[in-house]
Enzyme design. Structure first.
Site, PDB file in Angstrom:
ATOM      1  N   PRO A   1       0.824  -1.219   0.000  1.00 42.93           N
ATOM      2  CA  PRO A   1       0.000   0.000   0.000  1.00 42.93           C
ATOM      3  C   PRO A   1       0.853   1.262   0.000  1.00 42.93           C
ATOM      4  O   PRO A   1       2.043   1.222   0.344  1.00 42.93           O
ATOM      5  CB  PRO A   1      -0.807  -0.124   1.309  1.00 42.93           C
ATOM      6  N   PRO A   2       0.270   2.395  -0.374  1.00 42.14           N
ATOM      7  CA  PRO A   2       1.024   3.663  -0.356  1.00 42.14           C
ATOM      8  C   PRO A   2       1.433   4.040   1.071  1.00 42.14           C
ATOM      9  O   PRO A   2       0.730   3.759   2.035  1.00 42.14           O
ATOM     10  CB  PRO A   2       0.015   4.684  -0.917  1.00 42.14           C
TER      11      PRO A   2
ATOM     12  N   THR B   1       3.994   3.025   2.920  1.00 48.73           N
ATOM     13  CA  THR B   1       4.550   2.002   3.807  1.00 48.73           C
ATOM     14  C   THR B   1       6.074   1.998   3.843  1.00 48.73           C
ATOM     15  O   THR B   1       6.667   1.204   4.574  1.00 48.73           O
ATOM     16  CB  THR B   1       4.042   0.604   3.396  1.00 48.73           C
ATOM     17  N   GLY B   2       6.735   2.847   3.058  1.00 50.69           N
ATOM     18  CA  GLY B   2       8.189   2.980   3.162  1.00 50.69           C
ATOM     19  C   GLY B   2       8.982   2.313   2.061  1.00 50.69           C
ATOM     20  O   GLY B   2      10.156   2.000   2.261  1.00 50.69           O
ATOM     21  N   LYS B   3       8.404   2.128   0.892  1.00 54.77           N
ATOM     22  CA  LYS B   3       9.126   1.450  -0.193  1.00 54.77           C
ATOM     23  C   LYS B   3      10.298   2.294  -0.692  1.00 54.77           C
ATOM     24  O   LYS B   3      11.393   1.778  -0.926  1.00 54.77           O
ATOM     25  CB  LYS B   3       8.157   1.130  -1.334  1.00 54.77           C
ATOM     26  N   THR B   4      10.073   3.593  -0.841  1.00 51.43           N
ATOM     27  CA  THR B   4      11.157   4.474  -1.289  1.00 51.43           C
ATOM     28  C   THR B   4      12.268   4.549  -0.242  1.00 51.43           C
ATOM     29  O   THR B   4      13.459   4.555  -0.581  1.00 51.43           O
ATOM     30  CB  THR B   4      10.612   5.880  -1.572  1.00 51.43           C
TER      31      THR B   4
ATOM     32  N   GLU C   1     -24.746   8.540  16.514  1.00 49.42           N
ATOM     33  CA  GLU C   1     -23.417   8.137  16.987  1.00 49.42           C
ATOM     34  C   GLU C   1     -23.506   7.327  18.274  1.00 49.42           C
ATOM     35  O   GLU C   1     -22.706   6.400  18.488  1.00 49.42           O
ATOM     36  CB  GLU C   1     -22.530   9.369  17.187  1.00 49.42           C
TER      37      GLU C   1
ATOM     38  N   HIS D   1     -24.072   3.750  17.305  1.00 49.94           N
ATOM     39  CA  HIS D   1     -22.829   3.060  16.945  1.00 49.94           C
ATOM     40  C   HIS D   1     -22.030   2.682  18.196  1.00 49.94           C
ATOM     41  O   HIS D   1     -21.523   1.558  18.317  1.00 49.94           O
ATOM     42  CB  HIS D   1     -21.975   3.972  16.056  1.00 49.94           C
TER      43      HIS D   1
ATOM     44  N   ASP E   1     -22.672   4.163   6.155  1.00 43.91           N
ATOM     45  CA  ASP E   1     -22.815   2.938   6.946  1.00 43.91           C
ATOM     46  C   ASP E   1     -23.364   1.801   6.090  1.00 43.91           C
ATOM     47  O   ASP E   1     -22.928   0.649   6.214  1.00 43.91           O
ATOM     48  CB  ASP E   1     -23.754   3.187   8.126  1.00 43.91           C
TER      49      ASP E   1
END
Length: 497
Positions: free
Chosen positions: A111-112, A114-117, A337, A340, A411
């Site tokens: 996923p974007p 996450t530290g790949k670069t 709320e 929920h 919801d």
């Protein structure tokens, strides 16, 4: 003589034109042919220059800041697997004795944020290599052949820089490689195909006896979109999944980003790590940064848990808005709320982290849940409970107003997605089915049967807590925000009464 040839030609052309006019010739066709020839030559030269990467000059002067694996948190498994692969570059004599072929490429997928670069930068530092970075979009142009030329120039630049710096290896990082490495479908996208073919050729050209050695590291969020020729052994020999961090990883990341910030002594980062379930490393860094901004806004010298809680809400849902609503609308939102929150506490005690009535982002109110532990496998009862929590807001509105509002739209979308997960996992009365073969009527029937049944159960449970709604409503309207502990005290007191 050759040195002054351009000046001689430039001076000769007007003399020639004047002579042709003098003898009575029509020079217009000659001028048109000359302009056309110049345009063709200029376009050809420009295209040759375009094959170079746009930021090549910027890269040649830039110096990479030292970055190590110790500065990356939450990806211990990915780091271990990557270091093992990089050791093939570091310990070349040892792997030569064992007859191990050097790796040509490493694919980082996940996923974007996450530290790949960051992993690619740390890889270059670990192997003491030249580091070059590019994005997949840099290789895409409307002109056929430009992308392939840029790929050649990138690998050539890596070899040249490594030789100049006296390095034995170079690391090339290509982000969003799915832009140029997508599956070839036999269409007319010749530019994409030529760029991918050139990349495949360059990777095949990375031989064990080549110096300097080049390691290609690529990152993508959509691994399933890549061409099979890229993924085969011999090109991307290692495919490392860089996933969202678990609680231990999130705590590690928070500690890293808290090093340069004044954190109050009573701050419990372990609790913040629990409340930030599903956050990526980039989001966690943003949480710490936004908490510092809140401390600055309130003119506090230290970052407290209040700032961190507000930062989590902002990263998750956006900044608070100044929308004003009527008294009836505020009461409806509060009851929604509370529905929920009460249902969440009934099916999973201790799971509510906060109940808020203040508008934030597109939401007029929200309940933030605090999962007790990271969970990756879900049973049918668990997913049914998730649906009941999602439906409980609409159920509470029906209990007190006899109808629903548009506030339940999100919801219902969440509930339908969970039903889809149940069907695709074989957890419904349909058994194990291929969901792609189901008709719209079949989907409508299974959605209606599951959601209607769970809505009845939700209303039954909430009806037993009607007194809790009425007695908690005033408190929520007054305070606008209730912490999980405060809400549970109210729920326990009213239940006992």
């Amino acid at each position: 003589m050759r040195k002054y040839l351009p000046e001689i030609i430039i001076g000769f052309i007007p003399v020639l034109i004047a002579f042709l006019i003098y003898i009575g010739l029509n020079v217009v066709p000659v001028l048109l042919m000359g302009v056309l020839g110049f345009a063709v030559v200029y376009a050809a030269r420009s295209r040759g220059k375009m094959t170079a990467l746009p930021r090549q000059q910027g890269r040649s002067n830039a110096k990479m800041t030292p970055f190590t694996f110790e500065q990356i948190g939450g990806q211990e498994r990915a780091k271990q697997e990557l270091v093992e692969a990089l050791d093939f570059l570091v310990h070349q004599e040892r792997i030569a004795k064992l007859g191990i072929r050097p790796l040509k490429g490493i694919l980082l997928s996940g996923p974007p944020g996450t530290g790949k670069t960051l992993l690619a930068k740390a890889a270059a530092q670990y192997t003491d290599s030249i580091y070059l970075a590019a994005s997949g979009s840099e290789f895409v142009e409307m002109y056929v052949g430009v992308g392939a030329g840029r790929v050649r120039d990138l690998f050539k630049e890596a070899r040249t820089k490594a030789n100049k710096a006296g390095k034995s290896s170079a690391v090339i990082f290509i982000d969003e490689i799915d832009v140029i490495g997508g599956k070839r479908d036999g269409g007319q996208q010749r530019e994409y195909d030529q760029t991918l073919n050139q990349l495949l050729t360059e990777m095949d050209g990375i031989h064990a006896n080549e110096s300097p050695r080049i390691l290609l590291i690529a990152a993508t969020n959509r691994k399933e979109m890549l061409d099979s020729a890229l993924l085969r052994p011999g090109r991307f020999d290692r495919q490392i999944e860089v996933d969202l961090p678990d609680k231990k990883g999130r705590l590690h990341i928070l500690n890293i980003h808290a090093n340069n910030k004044p954190i109050a002594e009573d701050v419990n980062l372990d609790r913040i790590a629990s409340e930030s379930f599903g956050f990526s490393g980039a989001q966690l860094e943003s949480v710490m940064n936004e908490a510092a901004i809140y401390a600055l806004r309130f003119e506090d010298d230290m970052i407290s848990e209040r700032h961190l809680t507000m930062a989590i809400d902002k990263v998750m849902m956006g900044e608070k808005t100044d929308r004003e609503s009527t008294k009836e609308e505020r009461e409806r939102v509060a009851l929604h709320e509370l529905g929920h929150a009460i249902m969440a506490e009934l099916v999973r005690p201790g799971s509510v982290s906060q109940v808020a009535l203040s508008p934030r982002g597109k939401a007029l109110g929200y309940v933030r849940h605090n999962p007790q532990a990271d969970q990756y496998l879900y049973t049918k009862p668990f997913l049914n409970e998730q649906i009941m929590i999602a439906l409980s807001g609409a159920a509470a509105e029906e209990m007190f107003y006899g109808d629903r509002s548009t506030g339940s739209r999100g919801d219902f979308e969440q509930s339908i997605n969970i039903v889809k997960t149940l069907v695709e996992s074989g957890l419904t009365d349909l058994g194990i089915v291929d969901s792609s073969m189901m008709t719209k009527e079949a989907w409508a029937h299974i959605n209606r049967s599951i959601l209607d049944e769970l809505m009845v159960q939700t209303k039954t449970l909430l009806e037993q807590k009607r007194d809790v709604f009425t007695k908690s409503l005033e408190t929520l309207l007054l305070e606008e925000t209730l912490s999980g502990e405060h809400f549970r005290r109210l729920l326990k007191a009213h239940t006992a009464a």
